[in-house]
Design a protein around this motif. Sequence first.
Motif, PDB file in Angstrom:
ATOM      1  N   ALA A 101       6.929  -5.731   7.445  1.00 49.58           N
ATOM      2  CA  ALA A 101       5.592  -5.981   6.917  1.00 49.58           C
ATOM      3  C   ALA A 101       5.001  -7.269   7.464  1.00 49.58           C
ATOM      4  N   THR A 102       5.841  -8.278   7.764  1.00 49.18           N
ATOM      5  CA  THR A 102       5.321  -9.529   8.324  1.00 49.18           C
ATOM      6  C   THR A 102       4.811  -9.324   9.744  1.00 49.18           C
ATOM      7  N   TYR A 103       5.191  -8.219  10.371  1.00 51.90           N
ATOM      8  CA  TYR A 103       4.694  -7.886  11.704  1.00 51.90           C
ATOM      9  C   TYR A 103       3.550  -6.880  11.649  1.00 51.90           C
ATOM     10  N   GLY A 104       3.071  -6.577  10.466  1.00 50.28           N
ATOM     11  CA  GLY A 104       1.921  -5.709  10.330  1.00 50.28           C
ATOM     12  C   GLY A 104       2.237  -4.284   9.932  1.00 50.28           C
ATOM     13  N   PHE A 105       3.493  -3.877   9.968  1.00 50.04           N
ATOM     14  CA  PHE A 105       3.833  -2.497   9.636  1.00 50.04           C
ATOM     15  C   PHE A 105       3.667  -2.238   8.142  1.00 50.04           C
ATOM     16  N   ALA A 106       3.263  -1.021   7.805  1.00 46.28           N
ATOM     17  CA  ALA A 106       3.110  -0.646   6.403  1.00 46.28           C
ATOM     18  C   ALA A 106       4.465  -0.246   5.833  1.00 46.28           C
ATOM     19  N   PRO A 107       4.939  -0.915   4.784  1.00 52.13           N
ATOM     20  CA  PRO A 107       6.228  -0.539   4.191  1.00 52.13           C
ATOM     21  C   PRO A 107       6.208   0.876   3.625  1.00 52.13           C
ATOM     22  N   THR A 108       7.389   1.419   3.422  1.00 47.61           N
ATOM     23  CA  THR A 108       7.513   2.779   2.908  1.00 47.61           C
ATOM     24  C   THR A 108       7.814   2.814   1.419  1.00 47.61           C
ATOM     25  N   GLY A 109       8.320   1.707   0.866  1.00 52.38           N
ATOM     26  CA  GLY A 109       8.763   1.700  -0.519  1.00 52.38           C
ATOM     27  C   GLY A 109       8.033   0.698  -1.384  1.00 52.38           C
ATOM     28  N   LEU A 110       8.023   0.964  -2.683  1.00 53.77           N
ATOM     29  CA  LEU A 110       7.285   0.150  -3.638  1.00 53.77           C
ATOM     30  C   LEU A 110       7.775  -1.292  -3.676  1.00 53.77           C
ATOM     31  N   ASP A 111       9.082  -1.511  -3.549  1.00 52.72           N
ATOM     32  CA  ASP A 111       9.637  -2.859  -3.718  1.00 52.72           C
ATOM     33  C   ASP A 111       9.035  -3.865  -2.751  1.00 52.72           C
ATOM     34  N   ALA A 112       8.751  -3.438  -1.526  1.00 52.43           N
ATOM     35  CA  ALA A 112       8.151  -4.362  -0.564  1.00 52.43           C
ATOM     36  C   ALA A 112       6.726  -4.728  -0.973  1.00 52.43           C
ATOM     37  N   TYR A 113       5.986  -3.761  -1.500  1.00 51.85           N
ATOM     38  CA  TYR A 113       4.591  -4.025  -1.862  1.00 51.85           C
ATOM     39  C   TYR A 113       4.456  -4.959  -3.060  1.00 51.85           C
ATOM     40  N   ILE A 114       5.454  -4.968  -3.941  1.00 54.31           N
ATOM     41  CA  ILE A 114       5.349  -5.823  -5.122  1.00 54.31           C
ATOM     42  C   ILE A 114       6.119  -7.134  -4.950  1.00 54.31           C
ATOM     43  N   ASP A 115       6.646  -7.378  -3.759  1.00 52.81           N
ATOM     44  CA  ASP A 115       7.356  -8.622  -3.486  1.00 52.81           C
ATOM     45  C   ASP A 115       6.377  -9.807  -3.567  1.00 52.81           C
ATOM     46  N   ALA A 116       6.744 -10.835  -4.306  1.00 49.32           N
ATOM     47  CA  ALA A 116       5.838 -11.966  -4.556  1.00 49.32           C
ATOM     48  C   ALA A 116       5.438 -12.681  -3.274  1.00 49.32           C
ATOM     49  N   GLN A 117       6.392 -12.894  -2.363  1.00 50.05           N
ATOM     50  CA  GLN A 117       6.075 -13.602  -1.121  1.00 50.05           C
ATOM     51  C   GLN A 117       5.114 -12.801  -0.246  1.00 50.05           C
ATOM     52  N   LEU A 118       5.345 -11.498  -0.143  1.00 47.56           N
ATOM     53  CA  LEU A 118       4.444 -10.681   0.674  1.00 47.56           C
ATOM     54  C   LEU A 118       3.063 -10.578   0.032  1.00 47.56           C
ATOM     55  N   LYS A 119       2.999 -10.512  -1.285  1.00 43.95           N
ATOM     56  CA  LYS A 119       1.698 -10.442  -1.954  1.00 43.95           C
ATOM     57  C   LYS A 119       0.884 -11.702  -1.679  1.00 43.95           C
ATOM     58  N   GLU A 120       1.564 -12.833  -1.518  1.00 45.38           N
ATOM     59  CA  GLU A 120       0.861 -14.087  -1.238  1.00 45.38           C
ATOM     60  C   GLU A 120       0.430 -14.178   0.224  1.00 45.38           C
ATOM     61  N   THR A 121       1.321 -13.799   1.138  1.00 49.75           N
ATOM     62  CA  THR A 121       1.031 -14.002   2.556  1.00 49.75           C
ATOM     63  C   THR A 121       0.308 -12.829   3.198  1.00 49.75           C
ATOM     64  N   ALA A 122       0.388 -11.647   2.595  1.00 45.61           N
ATOM     65  CA  ALA A 122      -0.272 -10.462   3.159  1.00 45.61           C
ATOM     66  C   ALA A 122      -0.944  -9.681   2.037  1.00 45.61           C
ATOM     67  N   PRO A 123      -1.970 -10.259   1.403  1.00 48.47           N
ATOM     68  CA  PRO A 123      -2.598  -9.597   0.249  1.00 48.47           C
ATOM     69  C   PRO A 123      -3.248  -8.261   0.601  1.00 48.47           C
ATOM     70  N   HIS A 124      -3.548  -8.031   1.880  1.00 51.60           N
ATOM     71  CA  HIS A 124      -4.172  -6.758   2.265  1.00 51.60           C
ATOM     72  C   HIS A 124      -3.239  -5.569   2.059  1.00 51.60           C
ATOM     73  N   LEU A 125      -1.925  -5.842   1.910  1.00 46.97           N
ATOM     74  CA  LEU A 125      -0.976  -4.748   1.729  1.00 46.97           C
ATOM     75  C   LEU A 125      -1.225  -3.976   0.435  1.00 46.97           C
ATOM     76  N   ALA A 126      -1.833  -4.597  -0.559  1.00 49.42           N
ATOM     77  CA  ALA A 126      -2.140  -3.881  -1.797  1.00 49.42           C
ATOM     78  C   ALA A 126      -3.090  -2.726  -1.524  1.00 49.42           C
ATOM     79  N   MET A 127      -4.069  -2.955  -0.649  1.00 54.07           N
ATOM     80  CA  MET A 127      -5.007  -1.899  -0.303  1.00 54.07           C
ATOM     81  C   MET A 127      -4.344  -0.846   0.575  1.00 54.07           C
ATOM     82  N   VAL A 128      -3.440  -1.288   1.454  1.00 52.12           N
ATOM     83  CA  VAL A 128      -2.708  -0.339   2.290  1.00 52.12           C
ATOM     84  C   VAL A 128      -1.870   0.586   1.416  1.00 52.12           C
ATOM     85  N   ARG A 129      -1.215   0.013   0.414  1.00 49.78           N
ATOM     86  CA  ARG A 129      -0.418   0.852  -0.495  1.00 49.78           C
ATOM     87  C   ARG A 129      -1.289   1.904  -1.166  1.00 49.78           C
ATOM     88  N   ASP A 130      -2.450   1.497  -1.696  1.00 54.85           N
ATOM     89  CA  ASP A 130      -3.348   2.458  -2.350  1.00 54.85           C
ATOM     90  C   ASP A 130      -3.742   3.578  -1.391  1.00 54.85           C
TER      91      ASP A 130
END
Length: 395
Positions: free
Chosen positions: A318-347
């Motif tokens: 995910a830090t390289y731009g790839f969309a994760p496949t599982g929920l745990d990566a999307y709710i990770d606190a560090q990723l939510k801070e550094t890559a907030p756009h992932l919330a929209m990607v998950r949706d």
Amino acid sequence: MAQVYSRRSFMVGVLSTGLLSSAAGYVLTRREPVTLTLATGSEPTGGGRNLLITLWNELHPDITIVPREINSTTQDQFAKFTENRADIYNLDVIHIRRFADAGRIAPITPRNDISLLDPVRRACEMEDGSGRLWAIPFNSDVGMLYRRVTDKRAADREPELRDVLALDGFIGQLDTIGAQTDEAFVINVLEHALAQDPLILDQDGVLSTSLTQWQGALKPLAEAMRSGRIKTRTSEEDTIRAFQQEHLRYMRNWPVWFPGVDREERARPDTAEIRLSRLPIGILGGQNLAVAADSPHREAAEQVIHFLTDTPAQKLLATYGFAPTGLDAYIDAQLKETAPHLAMVRDAIEDARPRPMTAGYAEFAERFKEHTYAYLHRGEQLTQRFVNDIQEALK
């Protein structure tokens, strides 16, 4: 978000620590070293996949992964991958069914409780209700709408894809020059059709066979293209170049390109930032790791796949731009801070639709491209032959 990119090395270091712990769980006691061949396409950006492979090899000198990059397209991935010996296949989601039907891949039981997003899991599941998968998702993907923001203080309504067709300054992969770019064209056309009519393709990848429905769903796109309001390109990279060089407002592309595009555009004095929004319904993409049925090292191959698809690996990708496949990566606190756009990607992924998941997909894509390209670029009307051809291909 300016600090997102300056903190990448920190994030990779933190996540690699988790990978080190994860790697300890994938150890086989072997009497002799094993080399596993991974058949894969090229990596589009960043090197995240290669980093994971390097880490595994350094920690497991008795089981070495050797990537074999094979240049292939939608039409010939099956032929090109299977003519090369491999222990693991990195398959585009649309090819899983064909490899399974041909007996070229072996089922695998998920491990690690990776909590796959529902559309991602459904695309890989066996139909026997066993919970086993034909392949373990490596990274997911879904089309997104990029928009350029020049003034953060101004009102910035999140646009719909169908509304963008009436504006100037949109660009997408709506042209093709051959097999290497056909699939991007097919996906873009399907996304525009879904923006007009969500019943054109259902959640199981079943296409409508109503000619009237297809004519209505594609008419707004055809009119926008013929008016010159929107621009077309053949590949994701060409689309990005035109978006940047011509200072366009909107672009359709995959989320993997977002960190690089946003970083470059922020350096321009006339761009405040690039924002992502989801399409009404995107097309599901992604890569998936499968064990070759004829591999003499299936147990080792499974261990490698579990490591490469575990949650720590998903976070690193995910830090390289790839969309994760599982929920745990999307709710990770560090990723939510550094890559907030992932919330929209998950949706977007959770509402995405798969392309027809059949062994005849490549033939379908070719026929679909021929008819829709002629309609959008040459003004040739869609006829009953269009419906008949796609039905025949998907039998």
